[in-house]
Every structure is written in C-alpha cells, then in structure tokens.
Design a protein around this motif. Structure first.
Motif, PDB file in Angstrom:
ATOM      1  N   ARG A  76      -2.885   9.822  -7.366  1.00 48.95           N
ATOM      2  CA  ARG A  76      -4.264   9.363  -7.441  1.00 48.95           C
ATOM      3  C   ARG A  76      -4.340   7.841  -7.337  1.00 48.95           C
ATOM      4  O   ARG A  76      -5.191   7.291  -6.647  1.00 48.95           O
ATOM      5  N   GLU A 111      -7.539  15.515  -9.918  1.00 53.82           N
ATOM      6  CA  GLU A 111      -6.179  16.048 -10.030  1.00 53.82           C
ATOM      7  C   GLU A 111      -6.148  17.459 -10.605  1.00 53.82           C
ATOM      8  O   GLU A 111      -5.358  18.285 -10.169  1.00 53.82           O
ATOM      9  N   ARG A 139      -4.871   2.719  -1.605  1.00 53.38           N
ATOM     10  CA  ARG A 139      -4.924   2.737  -0.145  1.00 53.38           C
ATOM     11  C   ARG A 139      -6.342   2.639   0.379  1.00 53.38           C
ATOM     12  O   ARG A 139      -6.584   2.077   1.443  1.00 53.38           O
ATOM     13  N   SER A 140      -7.297   3.220  -0.366  1.00 56.53           N
ATOM     14  CA  SER A 140      -8.657   3.144   0.157  1.00 56.53           C
ATOM     15  C   SER A 140      -9.264   1.772  -0.099  1.00 56.53           C
ATOM     16  O   SER A 140     -10.332   1.466   0.422  1.00 56.53           O
ATOM     17  N   ARG A 157      -6.054  20.195  -8.052  1.00 55.41           N
ATOM     18  CA  ARG A 157      -4.804  20.485  -7.342  1.00 55.41           C
ATOM     19  C   ARG A 157      -3.923  21.404  -8.164  1.00 55.41           C
ATOM     20  O   ARG A 157      -3.304  22.322  -7.647  1.00 55.41           O
ATOM     21  N   ASN A 183       0.833  -1.212   0.000  1.00 62.79           N
ATOM     22  CA  ASN A 183       0.000   0.000   0.000  1.00 62.79           C
ATOM     23  C   ASN A 183       0.864   1.257   0.000  1.00 62.79           C
ATOM     24  O   ASN A 183       0.436   2.314   0.435  1.00 62.79           O
ATOM     25  N   GLU A 233      -3.748   6.841  -3.678  1.00 65.39           N
ATOM     26  CA  GLU A 233      -4.900   7.018  -2.804  1.00 65.39           C
ATOM     27  C   GLU A 233      -5.991   6.007  -3.113  1.00 65.39           C
ATOM     28  O   GLU A 233      -6.674   5.518  -2.215  1.00 65.39           O
ATOM     29  N   GLN A 249      -5.853  16.162   4.849  1.00 71.60           N
ATOM     30  CA  GLN A 249      -6.717  15.545   5.863  1.00 71.60           C
ATOM     31  C   GLN A 249      -5.891  15.020   7.021  1.00 71.60           C
ATOM     32  O   GLN A 249      -6.245  15.193   8.194  1.00 71.60           O
ATOM     33  N   ALA A 251     -12.234   8.063   8.578  1.00 72.82           N
ATOM     34  CA  ALA A 251     -11.902   7.875   7.156  1.00 72.82           C
ATOM     35  C   ALA A 251     -13.149   7.704   6.282  1.00 72.82           C
ATOM     36  O   ALA A 251     -13.230   8.321   5.217  1.00 72.82           O
ATOM     37  N   MET A 290     -13.492   1.058   5.856  1.00 73.62           N
ATOM     38  CA  MET A 290     -13.298   1.581   4.503  1.00 73.62           C
ATOM     39  C   MET A 290     -13.766   0.578   3.451  1.00 73.62           C
ATOM     40  O   MET A 290     -13.568   0.799   2.256  1.00 73.62           O
ATOM     41  N   MET A 292      -5.023  -1.849   6.415  1.00 70.39           N
ATOM     42  CA  MET A 292      -3.767  -2.304   7.018  1.00 70.39           C
ATOM     43  C   MET A 292      -3.887  -2.304   8.533  1.00 70.39           C
ATOM     44  O   MET A 292      -4.443  -1.388   9.116  1.00 70.39           O
ATOM     45  N   VAL A 331     -12.833  10.413   3.655  1.00 64.97           N
ATOM     46  CA  VAL A 331     -12.243   9.863   2.431  1.00 64.97           C
ATOM     47  C   VAL A 331     -13.331   9.308   1.518  1.00 64.97           C
ATOM     48  O   VAL A 331     -13.355   9.567   0.330  1.00 64.97           O
ATOM     49  N   GLU A 357      -2.282   7.522   6.533  1.00 64.52           N
ATOM     50  CA  GLU A 357      -2.097   7.286   5.103  1.00 64.52           C
ATOM     51  C   GLU A 357      -2.743   5.968   4.687  1.00 64.52           C
ATOM     52  O   GLU A 357      -3.329   5.854   3.617  1.00 64.52           O
ATOM     53  N   ALA A 358      -2.640   4.962   5.560  1.00 66.65           N
ATOM     54  CA  ALA A 358      -3.134   3.642   5.191  1.00 66.65           C
ATOM     55  C   ALA A 358      -4.648   3.625   5.004  1.00 66.65           C
ATOM     56  O   ALA A 358      -5.169   2.782   4.283  1.00 66.65           O
ATOM     57  N   VAL A 359      -5.389   4.539   5.653  1.00 67.92           N
ATOM     58  CA  VAL A 359      -6.826   4.577   5.403  1.00 67.92           C
ATOM     59  C   VAL A 359      -7.158   5.515   4.248  1.00 67.92           C
ATOM     60  O   VAL A 359      -8.324   5.805   4.011  1.00 67.92           O
ATOM     61  N   GLY A 360      -6.148   5.996   3.545  1.00 68.70           N
ATOM     62  CA  GLY A 360      -6.397   6.741   2.318  1.00 68.70           C
ATOM     63  C   GLY A 360      -6.583   8.228   2.487  1.00 68.70           C
ATOM     64  O   GLY A 360      -7.072   8.895   1.586  1.00 68.70           O
ATOM     65  N   MET A 361      -6.168   8.796   3.632  1.00 68.26           N
ATOM     66  CA  MET A 361      -6.337  10.242   3.794  1.00 68.26           C
ATOM     67  C   MET A 361      -5.335  10.989   2.920  1.00 68.26           C
ATOM     68  O   MET A 361      -4.202  10.554   2.743  1.00 68.26           O
ATOM     69  N   THR A 362      -5.765  12.156   2.435  1.00 65.31           N
ATOM     70  CA  THR A 362      -4.827  13.016   1.726  1.00 65.31           C
ATOM     71  C   THR A 362      -3.925  13.695   2.758  1.00 65.31           C
ATOM     72  O   THR A 362      -4.204  13.669   3.947  1.00 65.31           O
TER      73      THR A 362
END
Ligand SMILES: Nc1ncnc2c1ncn2[C@@H]1O[C@H](COP(=O)(O)OP(=O)(O)OP(=O)(O)O)[C@@H](O)[C@H]1O
Ligand SMILES: [Mg+2]
Lengths: 262, 605
Positions: free
Chosen positions: A92, B311, A98-99, B314, A70, A95, B513, A123, A175, A103, A127, B505-510
């Motif tokens: 992109r 994207e 990861r979503s 950004r 990940n 992310e 966030q 999350a 998630m 983990m 997210v 990061e592992a739960v996908g936050m930017t």
C-alpha cells in the motif's frame, strides 16, 4: 515562505529552501546486486520545490538511486521516506508513493498499443478513479502544456523522439505528482530534439515542481538546478550549488570528472 | 502508363498518394522475374513441368469415369449433420441463420470489405478463364465436355473483358465493393441451384432402393433454405448499416462481441440440443445455489470495489480463492466449487475496478451476468438432449467438428491465458500449479485424454451428476488446448519489455491493472500467429473424435459412406471431399489472422 515562489532561471541558485518541507529523505541507503554494491550509504534530503541534478560517470549508481525512490529497485539497507511515507515492502505504501512520484525514462516507455490520449488518461482513470471526461479534459490541457495538442489521436510509434518524451512527461504529470524523477530524459534523443524536452522541464521547474534529474546536460544543470549532487562508485562524493560545483569544486574526483566533460 | 495512374487512384489515400512502383507489361515482368538468368529459367521451366504433371494426375483422378462422386453428392446431409432427424431440421437452419445474422450485422458495423477497382476484377476473371481452358485441356474429357468447358471459359473471359473495358481510366476509374462481388457470386451460386440440373440425390437407409437419384435440380429442401439464408444475410447487413448510422458505435460493438461469445453455448444447448430440464431439480437445487451466490457475491463485490476497502479486500479475495480450492477436497456439487472459484477471480480483480457507485454497480452486474451464464451452462450440460438421434450423440458430421472446435476454443482461451499469467506470476504456488498442469498435459497424448474423459470420468462423477455426451469430450479438449495455448501466450507475455512493466508500475498501477491494460494487449498481439496456428490445429484435431465413437466428418467419409452397399469402396472420393472442407475452413482462418495482424499492427511500427 515567499522565498520559495518561482524566480528567474539564474535566480534558482539564490533561492533559500531551508524553510521548506522535506519531500525526499534518504538515510544511509545501500543496495547490492548480488555481491556488487551499487549504492553505498547514500544520504540526502530534497526539499519541496527543489530541483536537484544528479551527475556522475557511467555506472556510478545514479539510475539505481533514482529508481529506488519509487521502488522500481528495492534497497536493502537504510530508509527512504517520500512525502512522509516510508518505503517498505508494504504494497500500500509503495502504491501511494508511486502515485505521487512521476517518472520519466530514458527510453520513454510509452504504451505502444494506446493512442497518446489513452497513454495520458489510463492511469488517472484507473488509479485515481477519475471520470473519463474529466481525465480527457485534463489530458488535453497537459498536451497543450507540453506543446503537442495536435498529436492526441496518434500512436506513439508515429511521433518523433522528442514528441514521445514530451508525451511521457504529460503522462507522468497527469497523475498530479508532487515529485518528478527524470532518468537521462534526453540521452536517447537527436540533438535537435533535446531542446524541446529541456524547455518543457524548465517550465516545470519554474512552476515549483520538486524535481530530481539525472542528466548529462550541463547547461540545464547550471541554469535550472538548485543543487547538484555528484556520485561515483555508488557514493555521493560532493554536492552544492551549481556555482560552487562548476567553479570551485573541492574534491579531486569532481575536478577530474569536470575536466573530462567540459 | 495508364496502369500507373489507375494504381494510384486505387490506393485511394487521402491527400497525396505515394508513388507506386510502375507496373510492367507482362512480357517484361516475366523476363525480370521468371527468366532473369539461365538458372532461374531452368527453375521456372522445371517447376511448370512438375505442376503440369501433378495437376494432370489430379484432374485425371477427379474426372475418371469410375469415380463414384455420386456417393458424395448423395450423402451431403450425412456429411454435415449425420442423422439429425428431418422433422427437427429447422433447428439446424435457424442456428445457421443466427450465425449469418450476427456475421452480417458485424460486417456492417465494423465496415468489413474493401473497394476493388473494376479493372482488377476484370483481370481476375480473365485469369480464371485461362485456368478453365487449361483445365479443359488437361482433364481426360470427352470431346463434347471439352467444348462445353471451353465455352464456359469463353463466357467468363467475355464478362471479364467487358468489366475491364467499362472500368474507365485515370481519375474516374470505377471500383466496386468487395461485398457486392461476394453477394453477386453467392446469388449466382444460389440461382444455379434453381436452374442447373445438379440432380436430386438422397440416401435413406430405411427404404428400398436406398438411393434416390433423380435428374433435375436439387431438392427443394436444399435450395429453398439456402435462398432464404442469402436473403437473410443481405437483410441483416442492411439492418447493420442502419444500426451503424443510428446507434452509438462503441456500445453496439461491445454488445455484438458479447453476442458472439454467447452464441456457441446458446445455439448448441438451446437450439440444437434442446435440453429437457428436470424442473424439480432446477427449482430445488440449481436456483437456490444461483440465488445464494448472486446475493452473497453481489454484496461482497460491492464492498470490495469500495475504494476505501483497501488491503482487507485482498486478504478476503485470497481466502475465497483458497476456500475454492479446498472445496475440491470434500464431496459437494461441482456447481458450488466452480461458482466459488469464479467468485474468487472476481474478488481478486475487484480493486482494479473500484470507484464510484456507477463503476461498482457495473461490476456487480458483470458478476451476475457471468454467474448466470455459467449456472445455465452447467445445468444444460447436466441434462440429456431431447433430440433423439441414433447412437447417442445429438448431432454428427461436420456440425460436430465445428461445434467441438468452437466450444473448445471459446473455453480454452480464458483458461490458457489464466494459466500463462499464473506461470509468469510472482506467486510461487500459482507458478508451480500452472507449470505442473501444463507439463503434465503436454506430456500425455491427446487421444489418452479424450478416452479418459469419455470413459473414465463418468465413472468417477459423484452421484446425481452426469455429463452430457459431448460435454465430457469437450472438457478433455479444453484442458489439452489450454495447456498449449498457455505456452503460446506466455511467449507473447515475455516479449513485453521490462520498460513497459516499469512504466505501468511507475504510474501506480496495481499488478492486475498492469496485466490487463498493458501486458496482455501487447503480449496477445505478438502471439497472434502462433495462436491462429493453434486454432487451426484444434480444428483439425477434432478428427480424433472418431476414435472414441463420435461420427465426425472424417469418420463418415472414411468408414460410413464406403460401407454403404451402393457405394462400396468410395473412400478416395469422400476423403478428397473431406480434405477440401477442412482446407476451406483452415485457409479462411489463416486469412483472418493475416487481416487481424494488419489491423492490430497499425498503431505500432
Ligand atoms: N540489474 C542489475 N544487475 C546487476 N548489476 C546492475 C544492475 N543494474 C545496474 N547494475 C550495476 O550497478 C551499477 C550502477 O548502475 P546504474 O545503472 O545505477 O549506473 P548509472 O550511474 O545510471 O550509469 P549510466 O550513466 O551509464 O546510466 C553499474 O555498475 C551496473 O553495472
Ligand atoms: Mg543510468
């Protein structure tokens, strides 16, 4: 595809996943820390609903590999494709992967300043952009599933290690991931708490989750794994069904490792 | 052992209270803590002697008949507001009332205060009485004064003993809210203004003789407003209780926090300073700029917060940021530049708040609100005050100390946090800029920065733009304070473990966030002690205002009052008074920080 439905725990070894979709594909993945090579040409494919246990001595690169999947660590050579998305430096893709990949860490890494409920809902709300009410209802259901519905309003510091690790599992599950990665989830726990976490992981495996687990719990490996991958020195030395692995391993290094731990 | 049970009752925890350490009788306590060994006995005795000598010297200084305490009493108004015109004084009172109302309502909504067991209250009063007797004995009083003070002490002791007796024991031990104690104390003080002959003192430079000193109680213009303030405080607290019962809690709290943030600029620019807006300029320039940014920014942000933007958003945000920096290279209005930078910040944060139509509408409203406040602030800074005060500064004394300190803190917190984030960010440009700024500002003495901003900057400003008097100085303070704050915050940010970053990061936050929800809350909590230290520092550093010609409280106490012909050489008295003012406020900040640490530490452990 009827073979892929969950079966009895010991039946895990008999199920045939060859027809299932590829969830994680690693092709010749290499990684260096400075001059030190931590992963050397690691190649493996993990199928949908498969449960893979990664074994190996300390420093063999298990954590490094699982963290590459990940993108917590960045591999330098080779390809990693997760659910048909290739991991590149494109934010992109990272992310998105990861979503979809949950983990669970050895040290739990819960957010200490948030309640258990907020840990689980943060999350999904930010997210996944779910409405708060929906996220909270799901959090309640998840906490029920990992067996601690009554702890929702406590802070992580007020829970036991086993409870914290189960919250961490619930946080990852919130998630709705397609894959779950576990890096030694029970190594920081007292013996009496290990079972409660392993039980949760077993039910998760039975429900058909694709899982990759680094662990030293041989009982769990024998009982739940579809496949065992043995690593040493950053390489995959041997892999096969638990039966093959524990009863007639072919490699000398595997035999040595098994003789040391069993 | 009745002490034991009352202590357990005082703990007032739901369910079974943990057993507390048993309270020792005084003699045994002293033996264990003060005289446990020959050495500690020696230390105890030596320390007591030193304390005795010091307090005797201090009391001897305070109560010496040659002290001109008259000078302090007579110049009270000068100390707090300097020459703020009498006919405008109602503004000062109304802004104080606004603060009091906010405080009381907040205390009710956040359930401030705790319950104090009556027995403890009684014991405290008894201890106070002992102190009074000591004071009466140590101070160089005449016989009659000693007797008076002793009588007062006996009264206090009697009240304390009475309260202690009526406290009840064991299970039905009675206690009282700390707020009740506070209100009763304040009511006593206010009542004393009406009853006790403190005297009526005023210093009026324009008349002969300049000092008006009559016996009797204090002037009506002092005691009446304070009485009203106390009534307002109590009333606002009761209103706050109703609000707490009737209205949903979280929106109320958010509203109150926003009001607290808005209070300093609103009070300073609308109530105390009353800018005379040049309506022609406002209509021709300020309003169109505001409207352009409001419309353009809203459209842009509502596009950026669409989840599907991705994207491209950004890239647009970064382009706006760079454009914002570029505006500083060409001559144009400061408002345009600042609004551009503000828009860039909102655009960068937009993906974090992306979501359904409701989320997006809320984000756009947030933008409009912040933009509105900022535009109004800039317009207000650029317009002169209608309150004409000799010397150019619209207010002075302790008010200006407080004002500059509060404004500096309110403005430098966001800036400092942003600098700390920039310095720890992975983007090299931000890191470099932040590091340079911080190191530069920290390498220059504050006084240099203040002089630069008060004298030089007005010379460099583009035509048609001029900074209000205090505004220039506040900007200097803000920059200086932000640099130090940034380093404190950075220390906190670095204490957030790698595991926390990875989990987020592992739960996908930017990154945004992660910073907002995980890193900042934990980092700031760790940084509370140094941050409060910093706040106290800023509060005290406002005394440097005197050097650039602002009449702050220290300057008044040190130069102005001792310069009055009637009070020649009263420096010592006034300096002591000024230090007491500073100490009271600094000590309150320190106490507040301890409470804050206790509260926020609750979840951790
Ligand atoms: N950040 C790092 N910098 C340098 N070397 C590292 C870093 N992280 C890991 N290594 C090295 O890479 C090798 C593999 O580490 P890794 O953590 O993957 O081992 P592991 O198989 O998970 O071991 P363990 O069972 O002890 O957790 C080790 O030799 C380790 O020293
Ligand atoms: Mg490891």
């Amino acid at each position: 595809m009827t073979d892929t439905t969950p079966t009895e725990p010991d039946g895990g070894q008999t199920r045939d996943l060859s027809a299932a979709r590829d969830m994680i594909v690693c092709e010749n993945v290499s990684k260096w820390y400075g001059d030190f090579q931590a992963l050397e040409q690691v190649s493996a494919t993990i199928k949908e609903q498969e449960v893979v246990v990664v074994l190996g001595p300390s420093g063999s690169g298990k954590s490094t590999w699982i963290r590459c999947i990940n993108h917590l660590e960045v591999h330098q050579e080779g390809r990693i494709i997760v659910d048909d998305v290739e991991l590149t430096n494109d934010l992109r893709n990272i992310e998105q992967v990861r979503s979809e990949v949950g983990m669970v860490f050895q040290q739990f890494n819960l957010f200490p300043h948030l309640t258990v409920r907020d840990n689980v809902t943060l999350a999904p709300i930010w997210v996944r952009k779910k409405p708060r009410a929906e996220a909270e209802a799901e959090a309640t259901a998840l906490l029920e599933r990992v067996g601690i519905p009554e702890q929702a309003d406590k802070y992580p510091g007020q829970l036991s290690g086993g409870q914290q690790q189960r919250v961490a599992i619930a946080r990852a599950l919130a998630m709705e991931p397609k894959i779950m990665l576990f890096d030694e989830p029970t190594s920081a726990l007292d013996p009496e708490m290990i079972k409660e976490v392993l039980d949760v992981m077993k039910t998760l495996a039975l429900s058909g989750m694709t899982m990759m687990v680094v662990t030293h719990e041989m009982g769990f490996a024998k009982e739940v794994a579809d496949r065992i991958i043995f690593m040493e020195g950053g390489q995959i030395v041997e892999q096969g069904t638990p039966q093959h692995f524990f009863e007639n391993p072919t490699e000398d290094r595997t035999k040595l490792f098994l003789s040391q731990i069993l | 052992m009745s002490e034991l049970s009352s202590a357990a009752a005082a703990a007032n925890v739901s369910g079974a209270a943990p057993p507390e350490a048993p309270k020792l009788p005084p003699r045994q306590w002293a033996k264990e803590n003060l005289f446990s060994s020959p050495f500690s006995s020696f230390l105890t005795i030596a320390t007591s002697m030193v304390l005795l000598v010091i307090s005797r010297a201090l009391l001897g200084f305070i109560f010496n008949p040659i002290r001109q305490w008259n000078s302090t009493a007579t110049n009270m108004q000068l100390f707090f507001t300097r020459a703020y015109p009498d006919e405008q004084y109602v503004r000062v009172w109304s802004s104080l009332a606004a603060i009091i109302i906010l405080t009381s309502v907040s205390m009710a909504v956040w359930r401030a205060g705790s319950s104090i067991p009556l027995s403890r209250l009684g014991r405290k009063l008894l201890a106070g009485a002992v102190l009074l007797v000591l004071l009466a004995l140590l101070a160089p009083f005449s016989a009659s004064a000693t007797i008076q003070w002793t009588l007062v002490a006996v009264c206090v002791a009697a009240i304390g003993e009475g309260i202690r007796r009526s406290a009840g024991k064991g299970e039905d031990e009675r206690s009282v809210s700390s707020l009740t104690v506070l209100v009763v104390t304040l009511a006593g003080l206010v009542a004393s203004l009406w009853v006790v002959p403190f005297g009526h003192h005023t210093y009026i430079p324009s008349r002969q003789p300049r000092v008006l000193a009559e016996s009797g109680t204090v002037a009506l213009t002092t005691k009446l407003p304070w009485t009203i303030m106390l009534l307002i405080a109590v009333a606002a607290y009761l209103v706050g209780r109703v609000i707490r019962e009737r209205l949903p809690l979280n929106p109320t709290r958010v509203t109150l926090l926003v009001l607290w943030l808005l209070a300093p600029p609103v009070l300073i620019y609308l109530v105390l300073r009353d800018p005379s807006f040049d309506m022609g300029h406002v209509v021709s320039t300020d309003l169109p700029i505001f409207a352009a940014y409001a419309v353009g920014g809203s459209l842009l942000l509502s596009w950026l917060t669409r989840p599907s933007t991705g994207e491209a958003g950004r890239i647009v945000a970064v382009v706006i940021l760079i454009a914002g920096f570029c505006t500083f290279l060409t001559p144009m209005r400061m408002v345009v530049r600042l609004d551009m930078l503000l828009l860039a910040v909102f655009a960068l944060a937009a993906p974090t708040f992306a979501g359904g139509p409701r989320n997006r509408k809320r984000y756009v409203l947030g933008w409009l609100g912040v933009l509105g406040v900022m535009s109004w602030l800039i317009t207000a800074i650029n317009t002169p005050s209608t309150v004409s005060v000799p010397g150019g500064f619209f207010i002075g004394g302790f008010s200006i100390t407080l004002m500059v300190a509060v404004l500096t803190l309110v403005l430098s917190f966001p800036l400092g946090i942003a600098l700390a984030l920039a310095r720890t960010s992975t983007m090299p440009i931000f890191r470099l800029l932040a590091t340079w700024f911080i190191e530069f500002v920290r390498g220059v003495p504050l006084i240099t920065i203040l002089i630069f901003f008060s004298i030089m900057v007005p010379l460099f400003l583009p035509r048609g733009m001029h900074l209000g008097e205090v505004a220039a100085v506040v900007i200097g303070y803000v920059l200086f304070s932000a640099a130090y704050l940034a380093e404190n915050v950075r220390g906190g940010l670095q204490s957030v473990t790698r595991g926390q970053h990875e989990a987020a990061e592992a739960v996908g936050m930017t990154t945004a966030q992660k910073t907002l929800f995980i890193v900042l809350p934990q980092g700031l909590r760790v940084a509370i002690p140094p941050l409060v230290g910093h706040c106290i520092g800023v509060f005290k550093e406002t005394s440097l205002l005197a050097i650039i010609g602002v009449f702050d409280v220290l300057y008044i106490g040190r130069i102005v009052i001792p310069g009055q012909t009637e009070f020649m050489g009263s420096t010592k008295e006034n300096l002591l008074f000024v230090s007491v003012i500073y100490w009271v406020f600094a000590y309150q900040m320190s106490k507040a920080s301890q409470r804050l640490e206790e509260r926020t530490g609750l979840g951790e452990r």
